[in-house]
Design a protein around this motif. Structure first.
Motif, PDB file in Angstrom:
ATOM      1  N   ASN A 301      -1.550  -0.196  -6.330  1.00 37.23           N
ATOM      2  CA  ASN A 301      -0.255   0.312  -6.765  1.00 37.23           C
ATOM      3  C   ASN A 301      -0.039   1.593  -5.983  1.00 37.23           C
ATOM      4  O   ASN A 301      -0.683   2.604  -6.255  1.00 37.23           O
ATOM      5  N   PRO A 302       0.834   1.605  -4.996  1.00 37.47           N
ATOM      6  CA  PRO A 302       0.971   2.780  -4.128  1.00 37.47           C
ATOM      7  C   PRO A 302       1.508   4.013  -4.845  1.00 37.47           C
ATOM      8  O   PRO A 302       1.441   5.117  -4.295  1.00 37.47           O
ATOM      9  N   PHE A 303       2.017   3.828  -6.063  1.00 37.76           N
ATOM     10  CA  PHE A 303       2.577   4.957  -6.797  1.00 37.76           C
ATOM     11  C   PHE A 303       1.551   5.646  -7.700  1.00 37.76           C
ATOM     12  O   PHE A 303       1.838   6.684  -8.286  1.00 37.76           O
ATOM     13  N   SER A 304       0.373   5.063  -7.852  1.00 37.30           N
ATOM     14  CA  SER A 304      -0.644   5.693  -8.691  1.00 37.30           C
ATOM     15  C   SER A 304      -1.521   6.617  -7.845  1.00 37.30           C
ATOM     16  O   SER A 304      -1.722   6.362  -6.652  1.00 37.30           O
ATOM     17  N   PRO A 305      -2.061   7.692  -8.441  1.00 36.23           N
ATOM     18  CA  PRO A 305      -2.908   8.612  -7.670  1.00 36.23           C
ATOM     19  C   PRO A 305      -4.111   7.926  -7.040  1.00 36.23           C
ATOM     20  O   PRO A 305      -4.508   8.284  -5.923  1.00 36.23           O
ATOM     21  N   LEU A 306      -4.700   6.951  -7.733  1.00 37.83           N
ATOM     22  CA  LEU A 306      -5.874   6.272  -7.185  1.00 37.83           C
ATOM     23  C   LEU A 306      -5.482   5.161  -6.222  1.00 37.83           C
ATOM     24  O   LEU A 306      -6.054   5.029  -5.135  1.00 37.83           O
ATOM     25  N   GLY A 307      -4.514   4.337  -6.595  1.00 41.67           N
ATOM     26  CA  GLY A 307      -4.075   3.259  -5.710  1.00 41.67           C
ATOM     27  C   GLY A 307      -3.455   3.767  -4.428  1.00 41.67           C
ATOM     28  O   GLY A 307      -3.508   3.109  -3.388  1.00 41.67           O
ATOM     29  N   GLY A 308      -2.859   4.957  -4.483  1.00 43.52           N
ATOM     30  CA  GLY A 308      -2.232   5.519  -3.297  1.00 43.52           C
ATOM     31  C   GLY A 308      -3.157   6.358  -2.442  1.00 43.52           C
ATOM     32  O   GLY A 308      -2.736   6.882  -1.413  1.00 43.52           O
ATOM     33  N   ASN A 434       6.322  -4.373 -13.375  1.00 44.48           N
ATOM     34  CA  ASN A 434       7.686  -3.949 -13.073  1.00 44.48           C
ATOM     35  C   ASN A 434       7.901  -2.451 -13.300  1.00 44.48           C
ATOM     36  O   ASN A 434       8.944  -1.909 -12.939  1.00 44.48           O
ATOM     37  N   ASP A 435       6.915  -1.804 -13.908  1.00 40.87           N
ATOM     38  CA  ASP A 435       7.007  -0.370 -14.188  1.00 40.87           C
ATOM     39  C   ASP A 435       6.022   0.417 -13.320  1.00 40.87           C
ATOM     40  O   ASP A 435       5.513   1.462 -13.720  1.00 40.87           O
ATOM     41  N   LYS A 436       5.767  -0.102 -12.115  1.00 45.91           N
ATOM     42  CA  LYS A 436       4.692   0.452 -11.278  1.00 45.91           C
ATOM     43  C   LYS A 436       4.917   1.918 -10.911  1.00 45.91           C
ATOM     44  O   LYS A 436       3.962   2.659 -10.716  1.00 45.91           O
ATOM     45  N   LYS A 437       6.156   2.362 -10.835  1.00 45.74           N
ATOM     46  CA  LYS A 437       6.407   3.738 -10.435  1.00 45.74           C
ATOM     47  C   LYS A 437       5.934   4.739 -11.488  1.00 45.74           C
ATOM     48  O   LYS A 437       5.765   5.922 -11.183  1.00 45.74           O
ATOM     49  N   ASN A 438       5.712   4.264 -12.710  1.00 48.72           N
ATOM     50  CA  ASN A 438       5.151   5.135 -13.741  1.00 48.72           C
ATOM     51  C   ASN A 438       3.627   5.191 -13.679  1.00 48.72           C
ATOM     52  O   ASN A 438       2.996   5.853 -14.506  1.00 48.72           O
ATOM     53  N   ALA A 439       3.060   4.471 -12.688  1.00 45.08           N
ATOM     54  CA  ALA A 439       1.618   4.534 -12.415  1.00 45.08           C
ATOM     55  C   ALA A 439       0.771   4.198 -13.636  1.00 45.08           C
ATOM     56  O   ALA A 439      -0.234   4.845 -13.909  1.00 45.08           O
ATOM     57  N   TYR A 441      -0.891   1.480 -13.875  1.00 43.84           N
ATOM     58  CA  TYR A 441      -2.042   0.737 -13.366  1.00 43.84           C
ATOM     59  C   TYR A 441      -2.303   1.187 -11.938  1.00 43.84           C
ATOM     60  O   TYR A 441      -1.441   1.784 -11.292  1.00 43.84           O
ATOM     61  N   ASP A 442      -3.506   0.913 -11.453  1.00 43.89           N
ATOM     62  CA  ASP A 442      -3.893   1.324 -10.098  1.00 43.89           C
ATOM     63  C   ASP A 442      -4.026   0.151  -9.132  1.00 43.89           C
ATOM     64  O   ASP A 442      -3.742   0.279  -7.943  1.00 43.89           O
ATOM     65  N   PHE A 443      -4.487  -0.993  -9.656  1.00 44.17           N
ATOM     66  CA  PHE A 443      -4.653  -2.189  -8.826  1.00 44.17           C
ATOM     67  C   PHE A 443      -4.288  -3.409  -9.655  1.00 44.17           C
ATOM     68  O   PHE A 443      -4.369  -3.392 -10.889  1.00 44.17           O
ATOM     69  N   LEU A 444      -3.883  -4.465  -8.967  1.00 46.40           N
ATOM     70  CA  LEU A 444      -3.646  -5.747  -9.619  1.00 46.40           C
ATOM     71  C   LEU A 444      -4.382  -6.827  -8.851  1.00 46.40           C
ATOM     72  O   LEU A 444      -4.763  -6.637  -7.702  1.00 46.40           O
ATOM     73  N   THR A 445      -4.605  -7.962  -9.495  1.00 41.66           N
ATOM     74  CA  THR A 445      -5.268  -9.071  -8.825  1.00 41.66           C
ATOM     75  C   THR A 445      -4.225 -10.028  -8.268  1.00 41.66           C
ATOM     76  O   THR A 445      -3.097 -10.088  -8.755  1.00 41.66           O
ATOM     77  N   GLY A 446      -4.599 -10.784  -7.247  1.00 42.82           N
ATOM     78  CA  GLY A 446      -3.656 -11.735  -6.696  1.00 42.82           C
ATOM     79  C   GLY A 446      -4.230 -12.521  -5.545  1.00 42.82           C
ATOM     80  O   GLY A 446      -5.370 -12.338  -5.126  1.00 42.82           O
ATOM     81  N   SER A 447      -3.419 -13.427  -5.044  1.00 45.65           N
ATOM     82  CA  SER A 447      -3.679 -14.208  -3.838  1.00 45.65           C
ATOM     83  C   SER A 447      -2.337 -14.788  -3.439  1.00 45.65           C
ATOM     84  O   SER A 447      -1.355 -14.633  -4.164  1.00 45.65           O
TER      85      SER A 447
END
Length: 546
Positions: A301-308, A434-439, A441-447
């Motif tokens: 999540n590029p908007f979170s302190p850790l993900g970014g 959908n609320d990623k800008k509020n940080a 979460y830091d990471f999500l799973t996917g493929s």
């Protein structure tokens, strides 16, 4: 905001072919090929692990093999070589600037409602898909495929020209995927909800939809007049062998395996590693294959302190022991990831050197960035603990599994990283995503499924909803370079550089190569897996035809 312009796919490459291995009996990509002449008739029951969000593949039917039986595409791929071959389109010409492709339709093809396949119907299909893509109502690959689409011109009843704003070298491979299936005029005119529910889907395939019960089953029956199977893709011509196919949702893997062993199910999806030996020991067959795609993993999540934080992501990359994951949870049918995409995806570039397990390097990276370990052994900096939060849908079969995440959690704890797992329902996941800008979460799973490297630039462009328009200049520039490559050489170089950046800076944390494992009951023949990783049942038949 930077606008993604050009979307291309390589055509005619064997690297796009699905690599398959069979246990018990059968041959490449198909179960039980040496059992005598096919027997017509009977019903096949297929146990699904999950019901898709939508039955129409254009509207997110990932993991569902049913559409391959009732809808067809303009092109297909040879099962052995991966070459693009004719299907509903019998031939085509590409303009010198690759901004136009003229298609010539196969003659005599009809939809299951009796209406003919025409250039006008195809035009309406493509135009409608472009509209749905613009409304964010289609799956991501289709949005990418039509990104620079300008329009379709009908030249005569069987000929049409598709025009683009930029060169589209790989459109032929795009339209071989099930999300680009061609439907009748009545389907195109129907509502989004009807298409998603599967109640209005009328295709040209060898089977037709009889009924759909959401989250329970999909019933298909044979088209007696089907007679346009593509060469190089199927084992026979004319109508399918089976009279009926029932896709039944069976979420519990133990029930799927037990039903396969008892004869209740003829085919079962997603056979767990722990049950694969028992499947083959009972005389049944196991079809496995790597899937060309964005490999299962974790996205920032590029908007979170850790993900970014690039240093945090690089430390995580070095702290995941992927060999231990494979050896603990899987077997030799499952490959270690060596890039952000699978080895069989065209333009794959080996990045395994950047994916080595090296916790000492991870600790050095964190120390150099000013992180220190607290009293509890967890890294901290400026009052922030290194405790990244990962969101995922409980029981998901897409992306990282809960077992994988729990093992990664143990691995990271040894390095001083306190991974926080946040499972939830689909609606809960969507709300947080959908609320990623509020940080939150830091990471999500996917493929992500795809047959070519081109989709990678779309997935890592700021226009992708998963990145929410976040400004990451280095990643954007690398994505744009691939997006705008106009020659094969430029494309290959840009693809390699983008993969290196994504892995090196931790924009994607790969966990494993995705492998499809399907159990097939003894006596069931001709079950195949296509290059998209979906099960195809046109050639399937049963010895007892019951």
């Amino acid at each position: 905001m930077t606008t993604r312009r050009r979307r291309t796919l390589r055509t005619g490459t064997a690297a796009g072919a699905l690599l398959l291995a069979l246990a018990a009996c059968g041959g490449p990509g198909q179960a039980g090929q040496a059992a005598g002449p096919p027997v017509d008739g009977g019903q096949l029951t297929y146990a699904l692990s999950v019901f898709p969000k939508c039955v129409d593949p254009a509207l997110q039917a990932r993991g569902l093999s049913a559409p391959q039986q009732f809808v067809e595409t303009l092109t297909d791929q040879d099962r052995k070589t991966g070459e693009v071959v004719p299907r509903l389109a019998q031939s085509w010409e590409i303009s010198p600037d690759a901004r136009s492709i003229t298609f010539h339709l196969r003659q005599g093809v009809t939809f299951s409602d009796g209406t003919p396949l025409t250039a006008e119907v195809v035009k309406t299909n493509i135009d409608t898909l472009k509209t749905l893509a613009g409304q964010a109502k289609t799956d991501t690959p289709l949005i990418s495929a039509l990104n620079s689409y300008k329009g379709t011109t009908v030249l005569d009843a069987a000929t049409f020209r598709v025009d683009f704003g930029d060169p589209e070298l790989g459109f032929l491979r795009y339209v071989s995927d099930p999300y680009f299936g061609i439907y009748s005029a009545s389907t195109v005119a129907s509502s989004y909800d009807a298409r998603c529910a599967g109640t209005s889907l009328v295709g040209t395939g060898p089977y037709v939809i009889d009924s759909v019960v959401k989250n329970q089953k999909i019933e298909l029956s044979k088209r007696a007049d089907y007679n346009w199977a593509p060469a190089g893709v199927t084992g026979h011509t004319g109508a399918a062998h089976l009279d009926k196919i029932v896709f039944q949702v069976v979420p519990e893997s133990g029930v799927r395996v037990g039903g396969l062993l008892s004869g209740q199910f003829d085919v079962a999806d997603d056979i767990p590693v722990t049950d694969q030996d028992s499947v083959t020991a009972g005389g049944n067959q196991l079809v496995t294959g790597q899937v060309p795609n964005l490999v299962p993993g974790l996205r920032q999540n590029p908007f979170s302190p850790l993900g970014g934080d690039a240093v945090v992501r690089e430390a995580l990359q070095k702290s995941i022991d992927r060999t231990e994951i494979r050896d603990t949870l899987y077997n030799d049918n499952y490959a270690l990831p060596t890039s952000v995409i699978s080895k069989i995806t065209p333009y794959y570039a080996d990045q395994s050197a950047l994916l080595t397990y090296d916790p000492d390097v991870a600790k050095a990276l964190l120390t150099g960035a000013g992180w220190t370990t607290g009293a509890d052994g967890i890294w901290q900096k400026d009052g922030l603990r290194l405790a990244p939060r990962v969101i995922y849908v409980s029981g998901t079969v897409q992306g990282a599994t809960q077992q994988e995440l729990e093992l990664i959690q143990q691995q990271l704890k040894k390095v001083g990283i306190d991974l926080q797992l946040k499972p939830g329902t689909q609606s809960e996941y969507d709300a947080v995503y959908n609320d990623k800008k509020n940080a939150s979460y830091d990471f999500l799973t996917g493929s992500g499924p795809a047959k070519d490297i081109d989709f990678l630039s779309g997935l890592f462009s700021k226009t992708n909803p998963a990145l929410g328009g976040a400004d990451q200049p280095e990643l954007q520039a690398a994505s744009d370079r691939l997006n705008l490559a106009s020659t094969e050489a430029e494309r290959r170089s840009a693809a390699s550089d983008l993969q290196k950046l994504i892995i090196g800076k931790g924009y994607w944390l790969p966990i494993r190569e995705q492998t499809k494992a399907v159990g097939v009951r003894s006596g069931v023949q001709g079950v195949a897996i296509d290059p998209y990783g979906a099960t195809v049942l046109y050639d399937a038949w049963k010895k007892d035809a019951s």
